[in-house]
Motif scaffolding. Structure first.
Motif, mmCIF file in Angstrom:
data_model
loop_
_atom_site.group_PDB
_atom_site.id
_atom_site.type_symbol
_atom_site.label_atom_id
_atom_site.label_comp_id
_atom_site.label_asym_id
_atom_site.label_seq_id
_atom_site.Cartn_x
_atom_site.Cartn_y
_atom_site.Cartn_z
ATOM 1 N N ALA A 227 -4.368 -1.154 5.186
ATOM 2 C CA ALA A 227 -3.238 -0.832 4.296
ATOM 3 C C ALA A 227 -2.045 -0.353 5.120
ATOM 4 N N ASP A 228 -2.313 0.436 6.164
ATOM 5 C CA ASP A 228 -1.235 0.870 7.063
ATOM 6 C C ASP A 228 -0.648 -0.324 7.814
ATOM 7 N N GLU B 67 3.316 -1.400 8.271
ATOM 8 C CA GLU B 67 3.783 -0.584 9.399
ATOM 9 C C GLU B 67 5.117 -1.043 9.983
ATOM 10 N N ILE C 25 4.608 5.742 6.177
ATOM 11 C CA ILE C 25 3.659 4.635 6.038
ATOM 12 C C ILE C 25 2.360 5.134 5.421
ATOM 13 N N HIS C 26 1.829 6.235 5.926
ATOM 14 C CA HIS C 26 0.582 6.768 5.370
ATOM 15 C C HIS C 26 0.735 7.111 3.891
ATOM 16 N N ARG D 130 2.823 5.793 1.689
ATOM 17 C CA ARG D 130 2.914 4.548 0.909
ATOM 18 C C ARG D 130 1.568 3.838 0.826
ATOM 19 N N ALA D 131 0.748 3.988 1.858
ATOM 20 C CA ALA D 131 -0.574 3.356 1.863
ATOM 21 C C ALA D 131 -1.596 4.180 1.070
#
Length: 82
Positions: A25-26, A30, A64-65, A67-68
């Motif tokens: 997912a990251d 990314e 990013i984390h 959003r994931a």
């Protein structure tokens, strides 16, 4: 680019498949922040997960984390390694 080690807590019981799913997912998003997640490690007993990345800033890693779907509890700069 700088390197960062981030820590996720509270992930007791995480499986290898779940770790891979979170890592993927990251990886899927990314580039939108100029981040590259290199590797992830997990201890299912303690519930701690570590991620190593290259990024322009710790804030980019966190975005990013988030959003994931797995916000980091801590993000540490790693200025050098041996």
């Amino acid at each position: 680019m700088a390197r960062f080690m981030d820590v996720h807590r509270g992930m007791q019981g995480i499986t290898a498949d779940e770790l891979m799913e979170a890592h993927q997912a990251d990886l899927a998003i990314e580039k939108e922040e100029g981040v590259h997640f290199e590797r992830a490690w997990a201890d299912p007993e303690s519930g701690v997960v570590y991620c190593l990345s290259e990024a322009p800033s710790p804030e980019a890693v966190q975005r990013i984390h988030e959003r994931a779907g797995h916000k980091a509890d801590e993000i540490h700069a790693v200025p050098f390694s041996v």
